[in-house]
Design a protein around this motif. Structure first.
Motif, mmCIF file in Angstrom:
data_model
loop_
_atom_site.group_PDB
_atom_site.id
_atom_site.type_symbol
_atom_site.label_atom_id
_atom_site.label_comp_id
_atom_site.label_asym_id
_atom_site.label_seq_id
_atom_site.Cartn_x
_atom_site.Cartn_y
_atom_site.Cartn_z
ATOM 1 N N ARG A 78 -3.103 3.939 -4.742
ATOM 2 C CA ARG A 78 -1.781 4.573 -4.817
ATOM 3 C C ARG A 78 -1.804 5.816 -5.701
ATOM 4 O O ARG A 78 -2.188 5.746 -6.869
ATOM 5 C CB ARG A 78 -0.765 3.600 -5.381
ATOM 6 N N LEU A 79 -1.353 6.923 -5.102
ATOM 7 C CA LEU A 79 -1.268 8.197 -5.820
ATOM 8 C C LEU A 79 0.209 8.525 -6.038
ATOM 9 O O LEU A 79 0.970 8.597 -5.067
ATOM 10 C CB LEU A 79 -1.949 9.297 -4.984
ATOM 11 N N VAL A 122 0.668 7.671 -0.837
ATOM 12 C CA VAL A 122 1.368 8.480 -1.836
ATOM 13 C C VAL A 122 2.718 7.833 -2.108
ATOM 14 O O VAL A 122 3.407 7.407 -1.190
ATOM 15 C CB VAL A 122 1.577 9.920 -1.297
ATOM 16 N N TRP A 123 3.062 7.727 -3.381
ATOM 17 C CA TRP A 123 4.404 7.266 -3.758
ATOM 18 C C TRP A 123 5.068 8.370 -4.568
ATOM 19 O O TRP A 123 4.503 8.835 -5.555
ATOM 20 C CB TRP A 123 4.318 5.974 -4.582
ATOM 21 N N ASP A 138 1.046 -0.261 -11.224
ATOM 22 C CA ASP A 138 1.678 -0.097 -9.919
ATOM 23 C C ASP A 138 1.273 1.206 -9.237
ATOM 24 O O ASP A 138 1.556 1.419 -8.066
ATOM 25 C CB ASP A 138 3.204 -0.177 -10.075
ATOM 26 N N LEU A 139 0.648 2.115 -9.987
ATOM 27 C CA LEU A 139 0.025 3.310 -9.408
ATOM 28 C C LEU A 139 -1.389 3.393 -9.969
ATOM 29 O O LEU A 139 -1.661 2.878 -11.064
ATOM 30 C CB LEU A 139 0.793 4.576 -9.812
ATOM 31 N N ASP A 140 -2.272 4.038 -9.218
ATOM 32 C CA ASP A 140 -3.657 4.176 -9.687
ATOM 33 C C ASP A 140 -3.952 5.599 -10.154
ATOM 34 O O ASP A 140 -4.733 5.813 -11.078
ATOM 35 C CB ASP A 140 -4.623 3.816 -8.555
ATOM 36 N N VAL A 278 -4.102 12.396 -13.324
ATOM 37 C CA VAL A 278 -4.255 11.300 -14.284
ATOM 38 C C VAL A 278 -4.591 10.022 -13.527
ATOM 39 O O VAL A 278 -4.164 9.833 -12.388
ATOM 40 C CB VAL A 278 -2.924 11.092 -15.067
ATOM 41 N N ALA A 279 -5.364 9.156 -14.153
ATOM 42 C CA ALA A 279 -5.729 7.898 -13.490
ATOM 43 C C ALA A 279 -5.624 6.743 -14.467
ATOM 44 O O ALA A 279 -5.645 6.929 -15.681
ATOM 45 C CB ALA A 279 -7.155 7.999 -12.964
ATOM 46 N N SER A 280 -5.530 5.562 -13.896
ATOM 47 C CA SER A 280 -5.584 4.355 -14.719
ATOM 48 C C SER A 280 -7.053 3.927 -14.807
ATOM 49 O O SER A 280 -7.729 3.774 -13.795
ATOM 50 C CB SER A 280 -4.753 3.250 -14.064
#
Ligand SMILES: Nc1ncnc2c1ncn2[C@@H]1O[C@H](COP(=O)(O)OP(=O)(O)OP(=O)(O)O)[C@@H](O)[C@H]1O
Ligand SMILES: O=P(O)(O)OC[C@H]1O[C@H](OP(=O)(O)OP(=O)(O)O)[C@H](O)[C@@H]1O
Ligand SMILES: [Mg+2]
Length: 410
Positions: A78-79, A122-123, A138-140, A278-280
């Motif tokens: 999820r982006l 994409v969200w 909830d997003l990556d 940015v990423a988790s």
């Protein structure tokens, strides 16, 4: 958390991995649930599923971000992209320039696909929610301003800046004071801090939307007698309204400060910001496919952004051989190109015979140095100079990729 889904929807609940799956609805699939899940019955044409979504393992922090402990199992990466505001259109444009086309059926639909990245969805979210959702798992991945990453990420080590300079959304977070009255001659943070007016009973009053970074900045700078107030916007009005002595807000052109008789001061810049990828960390290390996806996005971004500032310049030069032309070109500082100039013979037909009198030189030059480069080319005998924009520069290795791997300990 409560969601509604159509009746007759097949649900798969896995108790071993804390997730709910709705295979027929990619929109809701999967539903993170780290605690109790109960189906509370049918109402109209919907099933209502209620999950208490914050378990003991997920503790909310001040800004509502949660510290999840493990990644929720789902198929798609999820982006998160800004749903509206300054960053929204520029984020989509940047991806488009990287040949990643976000297919959004209509602007009010908050989920979209990128056909070039079939495992990614994409969200669209508000920038601060992108950071919160990266932290909650909830997003990556996400594209947001560095200011928002710092304010809502609060130094959380799970957030990794994969690309810190996406070349849009430039601004800085800065302390500003009136340019009149008792502040007329104050030019620096030090002078502001030393003003005798500020006491425990009557502190320096700062209005800011940055309720984490503001106090941190003042504390880091040893400013003791300070208090904060907050508002959702139009902060520049606060000093003239008598609500605050100073403001701490984003500045880009500086027009809003100027129009409200405010000025920045030396030492008053909290941070420089622009859009970032940015990423988790957890997603990159634990979610299948996440690292490959971020690699592809990063390669495309770097290739595009590097090329964005450059032109390809082609010119013909008379010469006896390629080395002699190279020697001449090398005397000029702006003509070295990426690795050095490419020089190749130009085959002319003269009296029925092939001869080489000219050499073509191909170089990349920074846009800013174009005119200087053209002048230098002419000075060493260049003619017929052709200039065209560069679309991509793919390096042997993406520099930020190796940085990311080492950051992840891989
Ligand atoms: N002049 C500017 N003022 C504010 N933000 C700017 C400016 N220039 C660039 N930005 C970037 O744009 C982001 C703000 O975008 P946007 O306008 O969508 O936010 P917002 O409307 O303030 O957010 P929200 O309504 O969710 O509080 C900032 O976080 C910053 O990274
Ligand atoms: O330096 P400038 O180019 O003038 O931009 C800075 C201004 O823009 C932003 O406000 P915004 O337009 O988002 O309005 P708001 O403060 O009401 O949210 C920011 O909060 C500053 O007030
Ligand atoms: Mg404003």
């Amino acid at each position: 958390m409560s969601i509604s889904i159509p009746l007759n929807t097949t649900l798969q609940y896995s108790s071993s991995s804390p997730s709910f799956h709705v295979p027929s609805l990619s929109l809701f699939s999967p539903i993170p649930s780290t605690a109790a899940v109960s189906v509370t019955g049918t109402r109209q044409r919907c099933l209502r599923i209620v999950t208490s979504c914050v378990s003991n393992a997920q503790k909310s922090n001040q800004n509502g971000a949660t510290d999840a402990v493990s990644v929720v199992r789902r198929e798609q990466i999820r982006l998160g992209l800004p749903s509206k505001g300054r960053m929204a259109a520029d984020s989509l444009d940047l991806l488009k320039d990287c040949q990643l086309f976000v297919k959004q059926v209509n602007p009010r639909q908050y989920v979209a696909q990128i056909p070039q990245l079939p495992n990614t969805e994409v969200w669209f979210q508000r920038p601060k929610d992108i950071v919160r959702k990266l932290l909650s798992g909830d997003l990556d991945l996400g594209i947001v301003g560095l200011d928002i990453v710092s304010e809502f990420g609060q130094g959380n080590e799970d957030l990794i800046i994969v690309h810190e300079a996406l070349n849009f959304g430039d601004c800085h977070l800065s302390l500003a004071i009136p340019n009149y009255g008792i502040f007329e001659n104050i030019k620096s943070l030090k002078e502001l801090a030393q003003m005798p007016q500020w006491t425990e009973e009557r502190p320096l009053r700062v209005a800011t939307g940055f309720t984490y970074l503001g106090p941190k900045f003042m504390k880091d700078n040893g400013i003791k007698h300070v208090s904060f107030s907050t508002a959702d916007g139009a902060l520049e009005a606060a000093p003239a309204m008598g609500i605050a002595d100073a403001i701490l807000d984003l500045v880009s052109s500086g027009t809003t400060l100027k129009e409200n008789n405010l000025k920045e001061i030396e030492g008053g810049i909290v941070l420089e910001s622009q859009a970032a990828l940015v990423a988790s960390r957890r997603a990159l290390t634990e979610r299948k496919g996440a690292l490959e996806t971020v690699h592809e996005i990063l390669e495309r971004l770097e290739a595009h952004l590097k090329a964005d500032g450059q032109f390809t310049v082609v010119a013909n030069m008379r010469g006896t051989d390629a080395e002699e032309v190279a020697e001449r070109v090398k005397t000029q500082s702006s003509l070295s190109g990426l690795q050095g100039p490419t020089i190749s013979p130009v085959y002319c037909k003269r009296d029925g015979k092939i001869s080489i009198e000219y050499y073509a030189i191909v170089i990349c030059v920074p846009k800013k140095a174009l005119y200087e480069s053209v002048q230098q080319l002419r000075a060493v005998g260049g003619s017929g100079v052709l200039v065209s924009p560069l679309t991509y520069i793919f390096d042997e290795e993406t520099p930020r990729w190796s940085q990311l791997l080492s950051n992840l300990g891989l």
